[in-house]
Design an enzyme around this catalytic site. Structure first.
Site, PDB file in Angstrom:
ATOM      1  N   SER A  13      33.336  36.104  33.825  1.00 48.68           N
ATOM      2  CA  SER A  13      34.005  34.815  33.682  1.00 48.68           C
ATOM      3  C   SER A  13      33.372  33.819  34.648  1.00 48.68           C
ATOM      4  CB  SER A  13      35.505  34.943  33.985  1.00 48.68           C
ATOM      5  OG  SER A  13      35.714  35.325  35.337  1.00 48.68           O
ATOM      6  N   ILE A  15      31.610  31.059  36.969  1.00 47.26           N
ATOM      7  CA  ILE A  15      30.229  30.681  37.281  1.00 47.26           C
ATOM      8  C   ILE A  15      29.255  31.761  36.829  1.00 47.26           C
ATOM      9  CG2 ILE A  15      28.610  30.212  39.161  1.00 47.26           C
ATOM     10  CD1 ILE A  15      30.973  28.959  40.698  1.00 47.26           C
ATOM     11  N   TYR A 147      38.941  35.021  53.439  1.00 50.85           N
ATOM     12  CA  TYR A 147      37.932  34.557  52.484  1.00 50.85           C
ATOM     13  C   TYR A 147      36.839  33.769  53.191  1.00 50.85           C
ATOM     14  CZ  TYR A 147      35.855  32.063  48.531  1.00 50.85           C
ATOM     15  OH  TYR A 147      34.966  31.533  47.622  1.00 50.85           O
TER      16      TYR A 147
END
Length: 273
Positions: A13, A15, A147
């Protein structure tokens, strides 16, 4: 270009999918990898619509054996696009160190597993490594501690690796998108009752989520980012860093000249007011 091949991770899915199709349309032989090939339907449909083919293979970036098995089947490799990753929203007091470690496994060590396995092939072809990071790899963002830590690590690693790899003819680049309209956000794992569970952080988290919804309302498309990745793959002298939008450049710019860190702290602190 038809004789060159590129391996792209995380192509089910977003990019990754868009880059696989765009690279194939540009003449690259594309090895499109994903952890679960049962999720290849969207990619294969997009490739068929574009009139191209891609070679779908299983690859779990967190499993060195899976990485080695996938790359062992390649006779030649001209480029790798490290795109696989996972979002994560949370703050340290309310999550375990194992939660943070899991984010690092996907977003940092996964990139290392693939790059390390690919380098012998890339040295032979004088190829290139392109890693999709994030503006979150330059500016730490509230509730994105794990992250951003992973993306900071990727940026530092690749910035350090680039001159070393260049001595063997391999170029290294990072691509830093801002907000992108894809399934990435929906996969972050924010449950409906997240604010109820946030305790003393609820007001700040509420403000952050509101700000984030606004940012993604005008997000880039995966196809726009993919086009810039493909341009980078074909560039005669690829840049080390590519910021994929005016918004990303405006966001990251102050950090690059923020000698005492105050500009970033003032900006991100305002998100929580």
């Amino acid at each position: 270009m038809s004789s060159k091949n590129v391996l792209i991770t995380g192509t089910s899915s977003g990019i990754g999918l868009a880059t696989a199709v765009a690279a194939a349309r540009s003449g690259w032989d594309v090895v499109a990898t994903m952890r679960d090939t049962a999720k290849a339907g969207a990619l294969l449909a997009a490739a068929e619509e574009a009139g191209v083919t891609v070679d779908v293979r299983a690859l779990d970036v967190t499993d060195p054996a899976s990485v080695e098995a996938c790359l062992a089947g390649l006779d030649r490799l001209d480029a790798v696009v490290n795109n696989a990753g996972a979002g994560h929203v949370g703050t340290l007091e309310q999550e375990s160190v194992d939660d943070v470690r899991a984010v690092m496994e996907v977003n940092f060590f996964g990139v290392l597993h693939v790059t390390k396995a690919a380098l012998p092939l890339l040295r032979a072809s004088k190829g290139r490594v392109v890693t999709v990071t994030s503006v979150g790899g330059v500016i730490g963002q509230p509730f994105n501690e794990a992250y951003c830590a992973a993306k900071f690590a990727v940026e530092g690693f690749m910035e350090s690796l680039a001159p070393v790899a260049a001595t063997t003819g391999v170029s290294v680049s990072v691509v830093e998108p801002g907000a992108v309209a894809s399934e990435f956000v929906s996969n972050v794992g924010l449950a409906g009752d997240v604010l109820e569970q946030a305790g003393p952080y609820a007001p700040a988290l509420s403000a952050y989520l509101e700000r984030t919804r606004g940012a993604f309302a005008s997000a880039q498309t995966p196809q726009d980012v993919a086009a810039q990745v493909v341009e980078l793959l074909a560039a005669e002298r690829p840049a080390f860093r590519v910021l994929t939008s005016d918004a990303a450049r405006a966001f990251v710019g102050p950090k690059l000249k923020d000698l005492d860190g105050s500009a970033v702290q003032d900006a991100t602190g305002a998100w929580l007011a």
